[in-house]
Design a protein around this motif. Structure first.
Motif, PDB file in Angstrom:
ATOM      1  N   LEU A  14      -7.059  48.504 103.923  1.00 56.17           N
ATOM      2  CA  LEU A  14      -8.032  47.582 104.518  1.00 56.17           C
ATOM      3  C   LEU A  14      -9.230  48.411 104.962  1.00 56.17           C
ATOM      4  CD1 LEU A  14      -5.493  45.624 106.754  1.00 56.17           C
ATOM      5  CD2 LEU A  14      -6.449  44.875 104.571  1.00 56.17           C
ATOM      6  N   PRO A  15     -10.436  48.054 104.541  1.00 58.75           N
ATOM      7  CA  PRO A  15     -11.582  48.921 104.841  1.00 58.75           C
ATOM      8  C   PRO A  15     -11.854  48.976 106.340  1.00 58.75           C
ATOM      9  CG  PRO A  15     -12.324  46.815 103.991  1.00 58.75           C
ATOM     10  CD  PRO A  15     -10.823  46.819 103.850  1.00 58.75           C
ATOM     11  N   ALA A  16     -12.465  50.073 106.784  1.00 58.94           N
ATOM     12  CA  ALA A  16     -12.872  50.203 108.190  1.00 58.94           C
ATOM     13  C   ALA A  16     -13.685  48.972 108.571  1.00 58.94           C
ATOM     14  CB  ALA A  16     -13.703  51.473 108.373  1.00 58.94           C
ATOM     15  N   GLY A  17     -13.402  48.421 109.734  1.00 57.66           N
ATOM     16  CA  GLY A  17     -14.083  47.218 110.186  1.00 57.66           C
ATOM     17  C   GLY A  17     -13.258  45.959 109.993  1.00 57.66           C
ATOM     18  N   TYR A  18     -12.252  46.036 109.112  1.00 58.17           N
ATOM     19  CA  TYR A  18     -11.418  44.847 108.862  1.00 58.17           C
ATOM     20  C   TYR A  18     -10.803  44.324 110.159  1.00 58.17           C
ATOM     21  CZ  TYR A  18      -7.872  41.773 106.826  1.00 58.17           C
ATOM     22  OH  TYR A  18      -7.112  40.681 106.494  1.00 58.17           O
ATOM     23  N   GLN A  19     -10.328  45.268 111.006  1.00 55.90           N
ATOM     24  CA  GLN A  19      -9.647  44.871 112.254  1.00 55.90           C
ATOM     25  C   GLN A  19     -10.585  44.192 113.238  1.00 55.90           C
ATOM     26  OE1 GLN A  19      -6.368  45.585 112.392  1.00 55.90           O
ATOM     27  NE2 GLN A  19      -6.149  47.176 110.862  1.00 55.90           N
ATOM     28  N   TRP A  72      -0.907  56.003  94.130  1.00 57.87           N
ATOM     29  CA  TRP A  72      -2.371  56.058  94.208  1.00 57.87           C
ATOM     30  C   TRP A  72      -2.865  56.586  95.550  1.00 57.87           C
ATOM     31  CZ3 TRP A  72      -6.204  56.484  91.035  1.00 57.87           C
ATOM     32  CH2 TRP A  72      -6.147  55.940  89.748  1.00 57.87           C
ATOM     33  N   SER A  73      -2.145  56.265  96.629  1.00 58.27           N
ATOM     34  CA  SER A  73      -2.620  56.736  97.934  1.00 58.27           C
ATOM     35  C   SER A  73      -2.257  58.195  98.167  1.00 58.27           C
ATOM     36  CB  SER A  73      -2.072  55.854  99.062  1.00 58.27           C
ATOM     37  OG  SER A  73      -0.665  55.862  99.065  1.00 58.27           O
ATOM     38  N   GLU A  74      -1.326  58.753  97.412  1.00 63.68           N
ATOM     39  CA  GLU A  74      -0.956  60.164  97.594  1.00 63.68           C
ATOM     40  C   GLU A  74      -1.556  61.017  96.475  1.00 63.68           C
ATOM     41  OE1 GLU A  74       3.257  60.416  98.477  1.00 63.68           O
ATOM     42  OE2 GLU A  74       2.996  59.115 100.205  1.00 63.68           O
ATOM     43  N   LEU A  75      -0.973  60.995  95.296  1.00 63.55           N
ATOM     44  CA  LEU A  75      -1.532  61.762  94.178  1.00 63.55           C
ATOM     45  C   LEU A  75      -2.964  61.343  93.860  1.00 63.55           C
ATOM     46  CD1 LEU A  75       1.686  61.532  92.085  1.00 63.55           C
ATOM     47  CD2 LEU A  75       0.488  63.685  92.321  1.00 63.55           C
ATOM     48  N   GLY A  76      -3.258  60.068  94.033  1.00 65.42           N
ATOM     49  CA  GLY A  76      -4.554  59.544  93.595  1.00 65.42           C
ATOM     50  C   GLY A  76      -5.676  59.672  94.609  1.00 65.42           C
ATOM     51  N   ARG A  77      -5.380  60.070  95.847  1.00 67.20           N
ATOM     52  CA  ARG A  77      -6.406  60.198  96.904  1.00 67.20           C
ATOM     53  C   ARG A  77      -7.229  58.915  97.026  1.00 67.20           C
ATOM     54  NH1 ARG A  77      -4.975  64.344 100.105  1.00 67.20           N
ATOM     55  NH2 ARG A  77      -7.102  64.774 100.795  1.00 67.20           N
ATOM     56  N   ALA A  78      -6.642  57.766  96.716  1.00 69.83           N
ATOM     57  CA  ALA A  78      -7.400  56.504  96.705  1.00 69.83           C
ATOM     58  C   ALA A  78      -7.961  56.175  98.082  1.00 69.83           C
ATOM     59  CB  ALA A  78      -6.516  55.359  96.205  1.00 69.83           C
ATOM     60  N   THR A  79      -7.208  56.492  99.137  1.00 66.65           N
ATOM     61  CA  THR A  79      -7.674  56.214 100.497  1.00 66.65           C
ATOM     62  C   THR A  79      -8.936  56.999 100.801  1.00 66.65           C
ATOM     63  OG1 THR A  79      -5.366  55.942 101.142  1.00 66.65           O
ATOM     64  CG2 THR A  79      -6.959  56.278 102.909  1.00 66.65           C
ATOM     65  N   GLN A  80      -8.920  58.299 100.479  1.00 69.85           N
ATOM     66  CA  GLN A  80     -10.084  59.139 100.763  1.00 69.85           C
ATOM     67  C   GLN A  80     -11.273  58.719  99.893  1.00 69.85           C
ATOM     68  OE1 GLN A  80      -6.920  60.489 100.214  1.00 69.85           O
ATOM     69  NE2 GLN A  80      -6.554  60.796 102.395  1.00 69.85           N
ATOM     70  N   ILE A  81     -11.027  58.456  98.614  1.00 70.22           N
ATOM     71  CA  ILE A  81     -12.112  58.071  97.713  1.00 70.22           C
ATOM     72  C   ILE A  81     -12.769  56.780  98.203  1.00 70.22           C
ATOM     73  CG2 ILE A  81     -12.624  57.282  95.352  1.00 70.22           C
ATOM     74  CD1 ILE A  81     -10.386  59.266  94.399  1.00 70.22           C
ATOM     75  N   ALA A  82     -11.961  55.801  98.584  1.00 71.05           N
ATOM     76  CA  ALA A  82     -12.521  54.531  99.064  1.00 71.05           C
ATOM     77  C   ALA A  82     -13.268  54.735 100.386  1.00 71.05           C
ATOM     78  CB  ALA A  82     -11.404  53.495  99.229  1.00 71.05           C
ATOM     79  N   ASN A 102     -14.743  57.351 101.564  1.00 72.33           N
ATOM     80  CA  ASN A 102     -15.988  58.106 101.390  1.00 72.33           C
ATOM     81  C   ASN A 102     -17.045  57.312 100.638  1.00 72.33           C
ATOM     82  OD1 ASN A 102     -15.223  60.506 102.768  1.00 72.33           O
ATOM     83  ND2 ASN A 102     -13.952  61.100 101.027  1.00 72.33           N
ATOM     84  N   LEU A 103     -16.663  56.627  99.559  1.00 75.59           N
ATOM     85  CA  LEU A 103     -17.654  55.844  98.807  1.00 75.59           C
ATOM     86  C   LEU A 103     -18.191  54.690  99.647  1.00 75.59           C
ATOM     87  CD1 LEU A 103     -15.973  55.758  95.277  1.00 75.59           C
ATOM     88  CD2 LEU A 103     -18.120  56.898  95.867  1.00 75.59           C
ATOM     89  N   ILE A 104     -17.330  54.042 100.407  1.00 73.63           N
ATOM     90  CA  ILE A 104     -17.779  52.933 101.259  1.00 73.63           C
ATOM     91  C   ILE A 104     -18.704  53.464 102.351  1.00 73.63           C
ATOM     92  CG2 ILE A 104     -17.005  51.247 102.984  1.00 73.63           C
ATOM     93  CD1 ILE A 104     -14.489  50.815 101.161  1.00 73.63           C
ATOM     94  N   ALA A 105     -18.345  54.602 102.963  1.00 72.30           N
ATOM     95  CA  ALA A 105     -19.178  55.154 104.045  1.00 72.30           C
ATOM     96  C   ALA A 105     -20.561  55.547 103.536  1.00 72.30           C
ATOM     97  CB  ALA A 105     -18.481  56.357 104.674  1.00 72.30           C
ATOM     98  N   GLN A 106     -20.622  56.004 102.296  1.00 69.68           N
ATOM     99  CA  GLN A 106     -21.915  56.395 101.713  1.00 69.68           C
ATOM    100  C   GLN A 106     -22.711  55.196 101.200  1.00 69.68           C
ATOM    101  OE1 GLN A 106     -20.874  59.268  98.580  1.00 69.68           O
ATOM    102  NE2 GLN A 106     -19.318  60.097  99.955  1.00 69.68           N
ATOM    103  N   GLY A 107     -22.143  54.016 101.279  1.00 72.24           N
ATOM    104  CA  GLY A 107     -22.817  52.844 100.733  1.00 72.24           C
ATOM    105  C   GLY A 107     -22.771  52.775  99.218  1.00 72.24           C
ATOM    106  N   LYS A 116     -17.373  47.328 100.611  1.00 74.26           N
ATOM    107  CA  LYS A 116     -16.137  47.226 101.385  1.00 74.26           C
ATOM    108  C   LYS A 116     -15.166  46.335 100.621  1.00 74.26           C
ATOM    109  CE  LYS A 116     -17.859  47.968 106.036  1.00 74.26           C
ATOM    110  NZ  LYS A 116     -17.881  47.473 107.422  1.00 74.26           N
ATOM    111  N   MET A 117     -13.977  46.836 100.409  1.00 73.92           N
ATOM    112  CA  MET A 117     -12.997  46.044  99.659  1.00 73.92           C
ATOM    113  C   MET A 117     -11.589  46.328 100.167  1.00 73.92           C
ATOM    114  SD  MET A 117     -12.805  48.176  96.029  1.00 73.92           S
ATOM    115  CE  MET A 117     -14.531  48.672  95.905  1.00 73.92           C
ATOM    116  N   ILE A 118     -10.706  45.387  99.910  1.00 73.74           N
ATOM    117  CA  ILE A 118      -9.271  45.593 100.105  1.00 73.74           C
ATOM    118  C   ILE A 118      -8.719  46.175  98.804  1.00 73.74           C
ATOM    119  CG2 ILE A 118      -7.062  44.412 100.474  1.00 73.74           C
ATOM    120  CD1 ILE A 118      -8.685  42.263 102.057  1.00 73.74           C
ATOM    121  N   ILE A 119      -7.870  47.187  98.909  1.00 65.30           N
ATOM    122  CA  ILE A 119      -7.224  47.730  97.712  1.00 65.30           C
ATOM    123  C   ILE A 119      -5.717  47.539  97.869  1.00 65.30           C
ATOM    124  CG2 ILE A 119      -6.899  49.738  96.229  1.00 65.30           C
ATOM    125  CD1 ILE A 119      -9.520  50.874  97.285  1.00 65.30           C
TER     126      ILE A 119
END
Lengths: 379, 379
Positions: free
Chosen positions: A150-155, A177-187, A189-194, A198-201
């Motif tokens: 859930l993207p930052a701000g969802y709460q 995806w959240s471990e080997l794929g670094r999906a959490t970090q990628i999402a 960072n990309l969301i923070a940079q605009g 913002k999306m749910i994965i």
């Protein structure tokens, strides 16, 4: 910025034989070289297997029994490695950072650079990562486990968000995806940079007979053996919208329509994404096939209808002009030809898609790159 | 029911030297004995360190280089172990189930029985486990990470729930209770049996200079070294209600009053629980001190006020008649005397509490037991 694994306390070379706990490994030097250590005074031969090496390589023993290897300068990437001590595969006991791929753990470290910059945890707002159990009536399971980002701000608010369904490969699970794929970090960072919306994965489990990853469901502390039954036979695709999407739309604040829904996956998950999207042409406007296992569908199944009439299904899907159809693969991937043939089919019919070809084969370094390239194109 | 680690594929004794991947270890036999294996043909000496052994024990080599050890029948418990190969500590490469305690991983397996029955993942409704980031202005951190357990059913309704704040020990982090502590399984099982109330369990990070566990905050892929700065000096206790409790009450559906709030912790977390509760006598009606590090507070700190005037603070706390004050410790714990002295103080003042003394020392098998005994007493 290259000194990313902090060297705390004493240098590895000191106190060896007295206190092996004081060894630091890996040590990332300022010039981008990396030193790896193993204290094994009685070993005859120690080798290193690593994603930055083409082949198993000997490590060098010093007089006290400390084995070491120092790389040439490495470019930005997430690198994995393990040791082989007199024929026995082991992990680096001084590196607590490990990731599992099916039945084996490797250690890992990160080097900063253009490719890997979004793989790091940065000083940006972090999303919530939850392990959620949902009922799967179609698979006759009272509960199955999914990872939900859930993207930052969802709460904090009442906003509704688009959803990416992100699917793992054969032998993987809802943690891949959240471990080997670094999906959490990628999402994050990309969301923070605009650069990404913002999306749910949603990262569900794509093995048709598994409630969850090994160890997380009853009587499931087994040694994983790779491909699971009912994973390539339409079972998952048949259940997907009915069980997974309907749960997500009724339990999270989603924008519950085709224009705000994407499905993408790697290898087996790419096969699933292809067929989930073309069997449900009104449900997903964005499709991502990463090293998709296009040629591996098994048609001896109650759900063989899933894999039938590809041409008709694609014709219907593309008549509705999907917002994105994205294909990516490495030039040495064993599925390269199957993907080339599939692209030829799309080309012949005049269906538009975006194609990204990278170097390398069927490997996580490519799937992280594809995800990093794919997320900014969504929604 | 004893065959809890499934034996898949071939027996360990077959094909050795040909394919070490086919080894299954551990193998849990029907009589409750467990066999452990390691294929290390060139090793001179392999020993086993395990929670079910009093001392490091030799393993036995067969003609092909397979080392093994078979236990006597084991009672129900979560057991940990690792190997020592010619002086080098390693994990069992055939057992993917590992848990980290500070800088070291051990493998583990579960044996079913009265003590461990709630440590297993069972066919019961599972709660959601989320990694949540909250602002911590008092610690001057934009974000800190906590693990939040939401009971099954939370996602489906508008009910409000009581909250247990469950605190880890020195060297631990926000993952400790949900991994080593089996808190998720214990809560799922007790709630499903109707033995514990549905509750939210919040497991924050108790190290005053850490945003999150190692690897989960920027530049934090270091090798953990144990005790962290600003963990025993009042920093955490000073910030707790202002930062953690206020965030939880404003972001989750809690019953936000003293009668529906508990705080408990192990070792350092027991110290924190003692002082958080007596410095905030109107906030927590239930207190649990598991092997509490009562004697270890450091008073050279800007927050030394936290640790001052214990007698006055306890008098005020107990004048309000807490619903539960619970103390548990093992008879061989190095903190036994400090807890005995503290109980003498409570006795002298006539303050009621529940006391549970177990065998053993300062160890996770006790903290899991205490949690399993404590949860049914709440709310």
């Amino acid at each position: 910025m290259c000194m990313l694994l902090m060297v705390i306390g004493m240098q590895a070379q000191e106190n060896i034989g007295v206190n092996p706990d004081k060894i630091t490994s890996p040590v990332i030097h300022d010039d981008g070289t990396v030193s790896l250590y193993l204290y094994a005074p009685n070993a005859k031969k120690v080798t290193l297997s690593a994603s930055f090496l083409g082949h198993e390589t000997d490590m060098k023993r010093d007089a006290q029994g400390l084995w070491s290897y120092t790389t040439s300068p490495l470019t930005g990437e997430l690198y994995t490695y393990y040791y082989n001590v007199d024929g026995m595969r082991i992990n680096d006991p001084n590196n607590i950072y490990m990731i599992r791929d099916i039945a084996w753990y490797s250690n890992y470290f990160l080097i900063d650079g253009p490719i890997s910059e979004n793989y790091f945890v940065r000083e940006v707002k972090h999303g919530t990562v939850a392990k959620v159990w949902y009922p799967s009536p179609t698979l006759k399971m009272a509960q199955r486990r999914m990872t939900v980002y859930l993207p930052a701000g969802y709460q904090e608010g009442n906003e509704r968000y688009p959803v990416l369904y992100l699917l793992h490969g054969s032998g993987g699970d809802e943690n891949a995806w959240s471990e080997l794929g670094r999906a959490t970090q990628i999402a994050d960072n990309l969301i923070a940079q605009g650069k990404a919306k913002k999306m749910i994965i949603v990262m569900p489990n794509g093995n048709g007979t598994q409630e969850a990853m090994p160890g997380e469901y009853p009587n499931a502390m087994y040694k994983p053996r790779g491909m699971m039954p009912h994973s390539f036979d339409g079972t998952i695709e048949n259940s997907f919208v009915k069980d997974v999407v309907s749960y997500v739309d009724s339990h999270f604040r989603t924008k519950a329509d085709k224009h705000h829904r994407a499905v993408a996956g790697l290898s087996m998950g790419g096969l699933h994404s292809l067929w989930i999207s073309c069997n449900n042409p009104d449900e997903f406007d964005y499709v991502g096939l990463f090293s998709a296992a296009i040629s591996m569908s098994q048609k001896d199944s109650p759900y063989k209808y899933i894999y039938e009439n590809m041409d008709e299904k694609l014709a219907k899907q593309f008549s509705k002009k999907p917002a994105l159809y994205y294909i990516a693969i490495g030039d040495k991937d064993f599925l390269y030809k199957a993907n080339k043939d599939f692209r030829a089919k799309l080309d012949k019919a005049g269906y538009p898609y975006i194609y990204k070809e990278s170097d390398g084969g069927h490997e996580w370094r490519n799937w992280r790159k594809y995800l990093n390239d794919f997320l900014p194109r969504l929604f």
